[in-house]
Design an enzyme around this catalytic site. Sequence first.
Site, mmCIF file in Angstrom:
data_model
loop_
_atom_site.group_PDB
_atom_site.id
_atom_site.type_symbol
_atom_site.label_atom_id
_atom_site.label_comp_id
_atom_site.label_asym_id
_atom_site.label_seq_id
_atom_site.Cartn_x
_atom_site.Cartn_y
_atom_site.Cartn_z
ATOM 1 N N HIS B 78 0.972 -1.122 0.022
ATOM 2 C CA HIS B 78 -0.095 0.011 0.175
ATOM 3 C C HIS B 78 0.872 1.203 -0.060
ATOM 4 O O HIS B 78 0.481 2.051 -0.797
ATOM 5 C CB HIS B 78 -0.992 0.089 1.233
ATOM 6 C CG HIS B 78 -1.588 1.314 1.384
ATOM 7 N ND1 HIS B 78 -2.781 1.866 0.816
ATOM 8 C CD2 HIS B 78 -1.483 2.147 2.359
ATOM 9 C CE1 HIS B 78 -2.862 2.970 1.106
ATOM 10 N NE2 HIS B 78 -2.090 3.253 2.260
ATOM 11 N N ASP B 107 7.305 23.193 -25.083
ATOM 12 C CA ASP B 107 7.250 21.863 -24.524
ATOM 13 C C ASP B 107 8.218 21.668 -23.385
ATOM 14 O O ASP B 107 8.840 22.529 -23.192
ATOM 15 C CB ASP B 107 7.499 20.591 -25.729
ATOM 16 C CG ASP B 107 6.732 19.502 -25.547
ATOM 17 O OD1 ASP B 107 7.035 18.741 -24.622
ATOM 18 O OD2 ASP B 107 5.863 19.003 -26.299
ATOM 19 N N TRP B 143 7.298 -0.630 3.925
ATOM 20 C CA TRP B 143 8.016 0.104 2.801
ATOM 21 C C TRP B 143 9.233 0.486 2.942
ATOM 22 O O TRP B 143 10.096 0.871 2.052
ATOM 23 C CB TRP B 143 7.201 1.155 2.382
ATOM 24 C CG TRP B 143 7.107 2.344 3.066
ATOM 25 C CD1 TRP B 143 6.735 2.842 4.276
ATOM 26 C CD2 TRP B 143 8.026 3.519 2.655
ATOM 27 N NE1 TRP B 143 6.922 3.934 4.762
ATOM 28 C CE2 TRP B 143 8.040 4.656 3.761
ATOM 29 C CE3 TRP B 143 8.473 3.913 1.526
ATOM 30 C CZ2 TRP B 143 8.326 5.771 3.515
ATOM 31 C CZ3 TRP B 143 9.326 5.364 1.350
ATOM 32 C CH2 TRP B 143 9.169 6.202 2.517
ATOM 33 N N SER B 170 13.206 6.717 -13.292
ATOM 34 C CA SER B 170 12.099 7.612 -13.885
ATOM 35 C C SER B 170 11.994 8.757 -12.852
ATOM 36 O O SER B 170 11.935 10.026 -13.739
ATOM 37 C CB SER B 170 10.866 6.785 -13.714
ATOM 38 O OG SER B 170 9.886 7.651 -13.805
ATOM 39 N N SER B 171 12.015 8.877 -11.887
ATOM 40 C CA SER B 171 12.058 10.026 -11.147
ATOM 41 C C SER B 171 13.111 11.251 -11.473
ATOM 42 O O SER B 171 12.939 12.435 -11.606
ATOM 43 C CB SER B 171 12.031 10.060 -9.488
ATOM 44 O OG SER B 171 10.736 9.130 -9.274
ATOM 45 N N HIS B 254 13.514 11.367 4.278
ATOM 46 C CA HIS B 254 12.795 12.576 4.728
ATOM 47 C C HIS B 254 12.655 13.641 3.675
ATOM 48 O O HIS B 254 11.428 14.170 3.377
ATOM 49 C CB HIS B 254 13.466 13.209 5.771
ATOM 50 C CG HIS B 254 12.333 14.211 6.664
ATOM 51 N ND1 HIS B 254 11.321 13.683 7.404
ATOM 52 C CD2 HIS B 254 12.161 15.496 6.360
ATOM 53 C CE1 HIS B 254 10.506 14.653 7.615
ATOM 54 N NE2 HIS B 254 10.867 15.766 7.141
ATOM 55 N N GLU B 256 12.024 12.660 0.779
ATOM 56 C CA GLU B 256 11.008 12.353 0.006
ATOM 57 C C GLU B 256 9.444 12.977 0.351
ATOM 58 O O GLU B 256 8.787 12.870 -0.259
ATOM 59 C CB GLU B 256 10.955 10.750 0.396
ATOM 60 C CG GLU B 256 9.764 10.078 -0.263
ATOM 61 C CD GLU B 256 9.616 10.095 -1.930
ATOM 62 O OE1 GLU B 256 10.600 10.332 -2.606
ATOM 63 O OE2 GLU B 256 8.577 9.885 -2.438
ATOM 64 N N TYR B 258 9.041 15.766 1.505
ATOM 65 C CA TYR B 258 8.792 16.998 0.974
ATOM 66 C C TYR B 258 8.502 16.934 -0.452
ATOM 67 O O TYR B 258 7.979 17.840 -1.137
ATOM 68 C CB TYR B 258 9.827 17.931 1.505
ATOM 69 C CG TYR B 258 9.907 18.213 2.990
ATOM 70 C CD1 TYR B 258 8.641 19.001 3.405
ATOM 71 C CD2 TYR B 258 10.551 17.601 3.856
ATOM 72 C CE1 TYR B 258 8.455 19.106 4.803
ATOM 73 C CE2 TYR B 258 10.285 17.655 5.194
ATOM 74 C CZ TYR B 258 9.369 18.378 5.758
ATOM 75 O OH TYR B 258 9.053 18.758 7.000
ATOM 76 N N SER B 269 -1.242 27.450 -3.329
ATOM 77 C CA SER B 269 -0.948 29.009 -3.701
ATOM 78 C C SER B 269 -1.630 29.320 -5.008
ATOM 79 O O SER B 269 -1.383 30.640 -5.350
ATOM 80 C CB SER B 269 0.650 28.993 -3.776
ATOM 81 O OG SER B 269 1.059 28.650 -2.401
ATOM 82 N N HIS B 303 15.006 12.084 12.875
ATOM 83 C CA HIS B 303 13.839 12.046 13.819
ATOM 84 C C HIS B 303 12.878 10.514 13.668
ATOM 85 O O HIS B 303 12.260 10.693 14.267
ATOM 86 C CB HIS B 303 13.122 13.468 13.609
ATOM 87 C CG HIS B 303 12.337 13.477 12.381
ATOM 88 N ND1 HIS B 303 12.494 14.931 11.872
ATOM 89 C CD2 HIS B 303 12.024 12.639 11.373
ATOM 90 C CE1 HIS B 303 11.702 14.832 10.545
ATOM 91 N NE2 HIS B 303 11.304 13.542 10.425
ATOM 92 N N HIS B 304 13.183 10.098 12.413
ATOM 93 C CA HIS B 304 12.410 8.754 12.391
ATOM 94 C C HIS B 304 12.815 7.734 13.102
ATOM 95 O O HIS B 304 12.352 6.493 13.123
ATOM 96 C CB HIS B 304 12.358 8.431 10.775
ATOM 97 C CG HIS B 304 11.958 9.351 9.787
ATOM 98 N ND1 HIS B 304 10.639 9.324 9.283
ATOM 99 C CD2 HIS B 304 12.293 10.575 9.216
ATOM 100 C CE1 HIS B 304 10.126 10.464 8.563
ATOM 101 N NE2 HIS B 304 11.324 10.985 8.616
ATOM 102 N N THR B 329 7.147 26.465 7.558
ATOM 103 C CA THR B 329 5.746 25.744 7.351
ATOM 104 C C THR B 329 4.749 26.933 7.774
ATOM 105 O O THR B 329 3.708 26.985 7.172
ATOM 106 C CB THR B 329 5.548 24.324 7.824
ATOM 107 O OG1 THR B 329 6.563 23.556 7.421
ATOM 108 C CG2 THR B 329 4.432 23.681 7.280
ATOM 109 N N LYS B 332 3.633 29.638 5.420
ATOM 110 C CA LYS B 332 2.985 29.223 4.495
ATOM 111 C C LYS B 332 1.660 29.217 4.719
ATOM 112 O O LYS B 332 0.672 29.787 4.202
ATOM 113 C CB LYS B 332 3.391 27.976 3.666
ATOM 114 C CG LYS B 332 4.781 27.949 3.099
ATOM 115 C CD LYS B 332 4.935 26.500 2.328
ATOM 116 C CE LYS B 332 5.881 27.022 1.198
ATOM 117 N NZ LYS B 332 5.321 27.713 0.179
ATOM 118 N N ARG B 451 1.570 0.110 15.064
ATOM 119 C CA ARG B 451 1.056 0.079 13.696
ATOM 120 C C ARG B 451 1.688 -1.320 13.167
ATOM 121 O O ARG B 451 2.083 -2.086 13.816
ATOM 122 C CB ARG B 451 1.618 1.113 13.127
ATOM 123 C CG ARG B 451 3.119 1.265 13.176
ATOM 124 C CD ARG B 451 3.728 2.663 12.664
ATOM 125 N NE ARG B 451 3.882 2.457 11.158
ATOM 126 C CZ ARG B 451 4.677 3.398 10.309
ATOM 127 N NH1 ARG B 451 5.787 3.799 11.046
ATOM 128 N NH2 ARG B 451 4.686 3.358 9.016
#
Lengths: 291, 533
Positions: B78, B107, B143, B170-171, B254, B256, B258, B269, B303-304, B329, B332, B451
């Site tokens: 998932h 283009d 994951w 690809s990314s 991390h 990722e 963002y 915005s 922090h993870h 943040t 924003k 979890r």
Amino acid sequence: MANAHAHYYVPESSRWPILATISIFVMFYGGALLLNHHASGPMTLGAGFLGLVIVLFGWFGDVIRESEGGRYGNWEDVSFRMGMMWFIFSEVMFFAAFFGALFYSRVLSVEWLSGAGAKAATHQFLWPQFLADWPLLKLPQDYGFQIAKDVVPAWGVPAVNTAILLTSGATVTWAHWGLKANKRGHLILGLALTVALGAFFVYLQAEEYHHAYTDLGLTLNSGIYGATFFLLTGFHGFHVTMGTIMLAVILFRSMKGHFKPEHHFAFEAVAWYWHFVDVVWIGLFIFVYWI
Amino acid sequence: MSQAATHHDTHHEAHHATGITRWLTTTNHKDIGTMYLVFSLIMFFIGGSMAMIIRLELFQPGLQFVNPQFFNSMTTMHALVMIFGAVMPAWTGFANWLVPLMIGAPDMALPRLNNWSFWILPFAFTLLLGTLFMPGGAPAGGWTMYPPLVLQTGEAFPFLIFAVHFMGASSIAGAINIIATVFNMRAPGMTLMKLPLFVWTWIITAFLLIASIPVLAGAVTMLLTDKFFGTSFFNAAGGGDPVMFQHIFWFFGHPEVYILILPAFGIASAIIPTFARKPLFGYSSMVYAAASIAFLSFIVWAHHMFTVGMPLAGELFFMYATVLIAVPTGVKVFNWVATMWQGSMTFETPMLFAIAFVVLFTIGGFSGLMLGVTPVDFQYHDTYFVVAHFHYVLVTGAVYALIAGTYFWLPKWTGHMYDEKLGKLHFWLSTISVNVLFFPQHFLGLAGMPRRIPDYAVQFADWNMVSSIGGFVFGASQLLFVWGIVKCARGGEKATAQVWEGAHGLEWTVPSPAPYHTFSEPPDASTIEGGMR
């Protein structure tokens, strides 16, 4: 924007990207089968690789024809430059992961295993006889690994290889001077020297690996030193091999009369790539072999 | 409608292939954008079905429907499908459609590479989803692929690693293309500080991608060699360290986060000023805030892993750096609110989703602050509180912005207005059910429910049932979204070029639907108002 001409060249539809994807997919699929010990693995991997080689000829062939046909002006050139520049940056970050693993294990985790910092209990309860050392030859656990007798000394073949790569960086720049001065013979000689130096580097590296495996007992299975040593130098060697092939293509194109003093992005892209593998090698020489 | 927009390059139009070949070989940013968006929608439903299986199993305590191994596969897949298959490709799809239109480019800068970036994805996901049918099952170690657990994966293991390599290629290719496009293809007069915020947030995202994805590639390569070639990167017996994987992984992981959310900031915005009929408040502070968030994202990764046993100095550094992210943040969020202040607001579907984004994303931000405080995280680590946090950020954050953006630009893409009643129904059903789904998970986590577990102690039963009911309604509501899109693509009220009364920007100067080729001649510089207006 630097509009040399008003229309940006947008190529018509191309079958190469989808064929490239299919070839790589077949390669990955075959590689995974091979690792899972399926008999069809090697054949599938080989078929995918063959497909990819054909696609690369086709795709680059189209780009070269367009370039020689005058479809690319300064505007398109800037896109290619940015593309190559950021591709090289992504490669730098790929190597950074392995350098990170080298520094982390050398500075932190190996020390922790022998009880540094607040890790006395780790040391006590896991492998109390273990002593931190670098290069790490004597591992925490003495079975299940190939224990290396010694490591490759910096001031032998690696120092020679450093000299070779640094010289090749100079010869490719010298070839560039020849191209800019429109001296074809000078360009071809410079490139031929660079290709030869690149190939010689790869040869010496292969010899060194053979020596490490057969005489020193230093292998991928020799604990964290062997792992970082072979993955870092191995990926670097792979990049040198790719770079040498790219240089050979550029040499061949130079002999066919491609490139102009003011328009030769492909040459510069390959030269940048070559300098990049050079810089990575300096890092390897210092941090993997020397200190 | 500008003259420039209607003047196509007929030379290109003549050669445009038809049928399936058109889609396989296209170099057109609009075709490729459409393929990305359709692919992402399909993946959204595949990943969503997996979520439904998870919520079904968790409806009651005890093992009802699936075995624990398959349950773990579902949580793992998932996440992989939603992150790499749904949200990231959706953003690239938006970028493909919108960046050239917003900056007045003919283009993308590297059109063939663009085709390649897209077509990798269906093949990479064939590798990944194929593992569901392999001996030993699909990857089930989460994951995050932590060793040594992930090394117990069966035949699926090399497929997982190669799928990650493939998606990463690809990314990176997509990110390089966007950078080259924005820096080389802007119309004359479109200066950097006039760029729409969506373009700005995407450039920053592209830099994050180029810097972080190769690190993931390195991490999974080390897993591969540890499993098959005898290396000991993550094996302490050979001098390595399993925790080292977590450091390398989260150095990617991390940024990722963002990568998934920054383009959402760009969408909010764009939409909020349109329906508030006011210029965006604090344009340049928005740009600098996004850049600061991106920079900070590289120095907060541990922090993870507050509970893995890091030295105290590490715990403190990563805590302070993490809570520092609240500053940009906050800038924003305040700017979006200030944009609405005294605006002449209307509440069409895109605006509803955008406002819900601001409110609900902020809830996810606050729970993130709580998790960022080390001693507090010791309590919450690996509980449902974390699950609640990142789903508020990613579902009511990233996915809500995607939905808002879809309704906002759908008329530009299809040439028709979507069904407003259906859109509003979709919004209210989604927004009520998503809170029923995820809010109780905060309570479950605070009460200590772990979890990634198929069964749980009976005291967690009530809130799990509530959460599952919310989940089923939320999942079903998304069918309305698909219905709305299909309906809009097939017909409906004709959309004008500007579509929305308050819309500004180059993409609203071309007809709806946008012609196959736009800005073959650069637009007139005087029509460029820029993101600040």
